[in-house]
Write an enzyme that holds these catalytic residues in place. Structure first.
Site, mmCIF file in Angstrom:
data_model
loop_
_atom_site.group_PDB
_atom_site.id
_atom_site.type_symbol
_atom_site.label_atom_id
_atom_site.label_comp_id
_atom_site.label_asym_id
_atom_site.label_seq_id
_atom_site.Cartn_x
_atom_site.Cartn_y
_atom_site.Cartn_z
ATOM 1 N N GLU A 267 0.791 -1.233 0.000
ATOM 2 C CA GLU A 267 0.000 0.000 0.000
ATOM 3 C C GLU A 267 0.826 1.289 0.000
ATOM 4 O O GLU A 267 0.861 2.026 0.989
ATOM 5 C CB GLU A 267 -1.012 -0.031 1.167
ATOM 6 N N GLU A 372 -4.473 -9.103 -0.986
ATOM 7 C CA GLU A 372 -4.958 -8.928 0.395
ATOM 8 C C GLU A 372 -6.451 -8.673 0.446
ATOM 9 O O GLU A 372 -6.977 -7.868 -0.321
ATOM 10 C CB GLU A 372 -4.220 -7.767 1.087
#
Ligand SMILES: *[C@@H]1O[C@H](CO)[C@@H](O)[C@H](O)[C@H]1NC(C)=O
Ligand SMILES: *[C@@H]1O[C@H](CO)[C@@H](O)[C@H](O)[C@H]1NC(C)=O
Ligand SMILES: *[C@@H]1O[C@H](CO)[C@@H](O)[C@H](O)[C@H]1NC(C)=O
Ligand SMILES: *[C@@H]1O[C@H](CO)[C@@H](O)[C@H](O)[C@H]1NC(C)=O
Ligand SMILES: *[C@@H]1O[C@H](CO)[C@@H](O)[C@H](O)[C@H]1NC(C)=O
Length: 529
Positions: A267, A372
């Site tokens: 991220e 994820e």
């Protein structure tokens, strides 16, 4: 609080009545070799299956019946869990809703499904007795389990750790002389990954993601918050950060654990947010592009692991196709890259077609991979919910949507958590398909566990998605695959509250009459030759 108690006991009575009914009906259709779910109701809309050191429900390994018959596996809100059945393929069709298999429409091939061996997952698995640990690992990785072949491994700490660390926390150590794996790797993750590999009949595909670089390499001098690498791509901080990846791969290889892929970092958008609360490293797509082109790509190529794949993004699909355009349009970066990794958060706000679909059509030579997903992350729906079918539907909906938009694999987040949804040092508690109760030495398999299983157990690596055509508009969500051995797997999700009658037509075999119960997930599989 006696009202709650009596509500609870009513629910328990109802659920044991349902369980009896389920067991009675299951008796008729269950194939040999499987064992049943010990269902427990914690007051949500469905049940968990309880496992201990000597017992866990399992479907065993799946063999399909001969040509002319089909297998079906159902899980549902009322309590079925991969309930196996068989039937005869029919010569004629009768239903108004027909799903027709279109084998000549061929799409992407499956790479695999899996979850993440975070520090928290490892701590929870190891909090059980040796027997229960083994049962848990078998559920995911052994042939009688659900066929996981992908394991995401955080490089050093993330929020699902008990403290903050990287592998090179000594300031100014540009040569990485002090680089060393952590006790979490040596004593927990590595031994568990070795056990998982030993249980699996196929080589595991390990995938590494880093959350933060060492603080001294960063603009903000901390692992958390808003910060990126100091200097410029091609400069000494960026080079050191690329070399850190190689050192990680070398360190794990000493334990016979080699990685299929690394991502460019978890991220990157998080590290660009003011006061971000846990480990992050910010990159703009331009910075990521140049770091891959000048540092990570060449370093990996020159290392002992030149075939390790590089996956970019490792962040929400909200950033697509923009991010992919910036990075992949550049030949200097693109030549090192194999795929684009996506997280599932906020998927409901971003249509799959304009993010995944457009990215695939612009860059078909790069695969899309889910790295994820977890439930219980939203402030409105926080933490662990034992037995939530609603969350199983969220998983199945997302997997089907991803698969129908060229994604080649899907990776769940923590393989196991405790009943609070941790440990997590910043209290970012979420849910997991396996919840461990160390006190009782048991673990609970959540509805989400079965949700992933409907895909992961059946869609072996190399399975190719094919077309499905529907005779009319339907609420059913579905995806179909032809496996390497030529058999067909069709997965159907019914999120509505009524039962849907339909049939499947495979022109080279015949008609499969079927019903998708309310709130159910159905896997149909049959041979074509
Ligand atoms: C494990 O669960 C099974 C099935 O519920 C039960 O028969 C068995 O006694 C349990 N074993 C232990 C060690 O608790
Ligand atoms: C199937 O359809 C064919 C042709 O329409 C018909 O001749 C035959 O009787 C049907 N068979 C059954 C079992 O309904
Ligand atoms: C290393 O792992 C592979 C499977 O990935 C296995 O086949 C091989 O035997 C292992 N080698 C050693 C020395 O453990
Ligand atoms: C970030 O944290 C600092 C120090 O705690 C605080 O002063 C500042 O207001 C915070 N900024 C935002 C946008 O929350
Ligand atoms: C899905 O379940 C609903 C509710 O039971 C039902 O009305 C509908 O027919 C089911 N769909 C299929 C295709 O079976």
């Amino acid at each position: 609080d006696s009202r709650r108690d009596s509500l609870f006991s009513d629910t328990m009575r109802l659920s044991s009545a349902l369980l009896c009914l389920f067991l009675l009906t299951a008796e008729v259709t269950r194939s040999t070799g499987s064992s049943k779910c010990i269902a427990r109701n914690f007051g949500y809309d469905s049940v968990v299956c309880e496992c201990n050191s000597t017992y866990c429900d399992s479907l065993s390994s799946v063999t399909l019946p001969p040509l002319g018959r089909y297998s079906s596996y159902v899980s549902s809100m009322v309590g079925s869990r991969l309930e196996a059945g068989q039937g005869q393929v029919q010569v004629n069709g009768t239903a108004t809703l027909r799903l027709t298999l279109v084998p000549y429409q061929k799409y992407q091939k499956i790479r695999g499904f899996g979850g993440a061996m975070t520090d928290a997952a490892a701590i929870n698995i190891l909090s059980l007795s040796a027997g229960a640990q083994d049962q848990l690992l078998r559920q995911y990785f052994s042939p009688e389990g659900i066929g996981y072949t992908v394991v995401r491994v955080p490089m050093a700490s993330c929020d699902f750790s008990t403290h903050l660390y990287t592998y090179a926390d000594t300031p100014g150590d540009y040569d990485l002389d002090t680089f060393t794996l952590a006790p979490e790797d040596f004593h927990m993750k590595i031994p568990l990954l070795q056990r998982a590999q030993a249980l699996s009949s196929r080589p595991l595909s390990l995938l590494a993601s880093a959350w933060s670089a060492p603080a001294w390499l960063k603009t903000n001098g901390a692992l958390i918050g808003k910060g990126s690498l100091k200097g410029q791509p091609g400069g000494k901080e960026h080079k050191t950060w690329a070399r850190y990846y190689i050192r990680f791969l070398e360190a794990y290889a000493k334990y016979n654990l080699t990685f299929w892929a690394v991502t460019t970092g978890n991220e990157p958008s998080a590290g660009r947010m003011t006061n971000y609360s846990f480990q992050a490293l910010g990159f703009t797509p331009e910075e990521q592009r140049d770091w891959v082109a000048l540092d990570l790509g060449p370093a990996l190529h020159a290392s002992s692991y030149p075939h390790t794949h590089i996956l970019i993004l490792d962040d929400n699909r909200l950033l697509l196709p923009y991010w992919a355009k910036v990075v992949l349009n550049d030949v200097h970066a693109g030549r090192w890259i194999h795929g684009v990794a996506v997280h599932w958060y906020m998927d409901s706000f971003v249509p799959a077609e304009i993010s995944l679909g457009v990215t695939h059509h612009l860059y078909p030579e790069y695969y899309l991979f889910g790295t994820e997903a977890c439930t219980g992350w939203s402030p409105l729906d926080r933490g662990v919910k034992l037995g939530s079918w609603q969350r199983a539907e969220q998983y199945a909906h997302d997997i089907i949507e991803d698969l129908n938009h060229y994604v080649v694999g899907w990776t769940d987040w923590n393989l196991a958590l405790d009943h609070t949804g941790g440990p997590n040092w910043v209290k970012n508690f979420v849910d997991s398909p396996v919840i461990v109760d160390a006190q009782r030495d048991v673990f609970y398999k959540q509805p989400t566990f079965y949700s992933v299983a409907h895909f992961s157990k059946f869609l072996l690596e190399g399975s190719q998605r094919v077309g499905v055509s529907s005779s009319q508009k339907t609420e059913l969500e579905h995806c179909a695959f032809i496996r390497p051995d030529g058999s067909v797997v069709l997965i159907i999700l019914n999120r509505s509250s009524s039962e849907i009658q339909f049939e499947v037509w495979d022109p080279s075999v015949g008609y499969i009459p079927s019903t998708a119960p309310a709130h159910s997930l159905l896997t149909l599989a049959w041979n074509r030759q």
